[in-house]
Scaffold this active site. Sequence first.
Site, PDB file in Angstrom:
ATOM      1  N   GLY A  49       0.795  -1.218   0.000  1.00  0.00           N
ATOM      2  CA  GLY A  49       0.000   0.000   0.000  1.00  0.00           C
ATOM      3  C   GLY A  49       0.827   1.267   0.000  1.00  0.00           C
ATOM      4  N   CYS A  50       2.131   1.128  -0.112  1.00  0.00           N
ATOM      5  CA  CYS A  50       3.014   2.294  -0.145  1.00  0.00           C
ATOM      6  C   CYS A  50       3.552   2.474  -1.563  1.00  0.00           C
ATOM      7  CB  CYS A  50       4.187   2.117   0.814  1.00  0.00           C
ATOM      8  SG  CYS A  50       3.695   1.977   2.537  1.00  0.00           S
TER       9      CYS A  50
END
Length: 143
Positions: A49-50
């Site tokens: 998710g980064c």
Amino acid sequence: MATAAFEDIADTFEFLEDWEERYRHVIELGRAFPPLDPAVKVPATRVDGCASQVWILPRIEGTGPEARFDFDGESDAMIVRGLIAVLHALYAGQSVRAVLEVDAGAELARLGLDDHLSAQRSNGLRAMIGRIRALAAETVQAA
């Protein structure tokens, strides 16, 4: 409840006059944060998710809700590495129960990060907080 280390960062942010100085301070925090051993940069420690690559390696002493939480972390982006250092200041040394009670959004809002991070960086920050909370919750549930 914020740690003394996080309060120091919040105090410094109040002293710094503009966001550029604050941004540089976050980068300096990242530069000072120890790098991870490349051997632990594996899928199990990677934070999904980064936009950047981020790894968080928990170090938990004890068992159950009173176990002490700490972590090591790294990113390939300097600003994200600084955000990891800020999260470390927010969470390290607390019990896993306390980690779950921290209102990270409210604490980080004191620094004004929400207003100055891109949408991708904000999503990545939320992903890192989610990973930290999940690690703490696993320790509580394992008891």
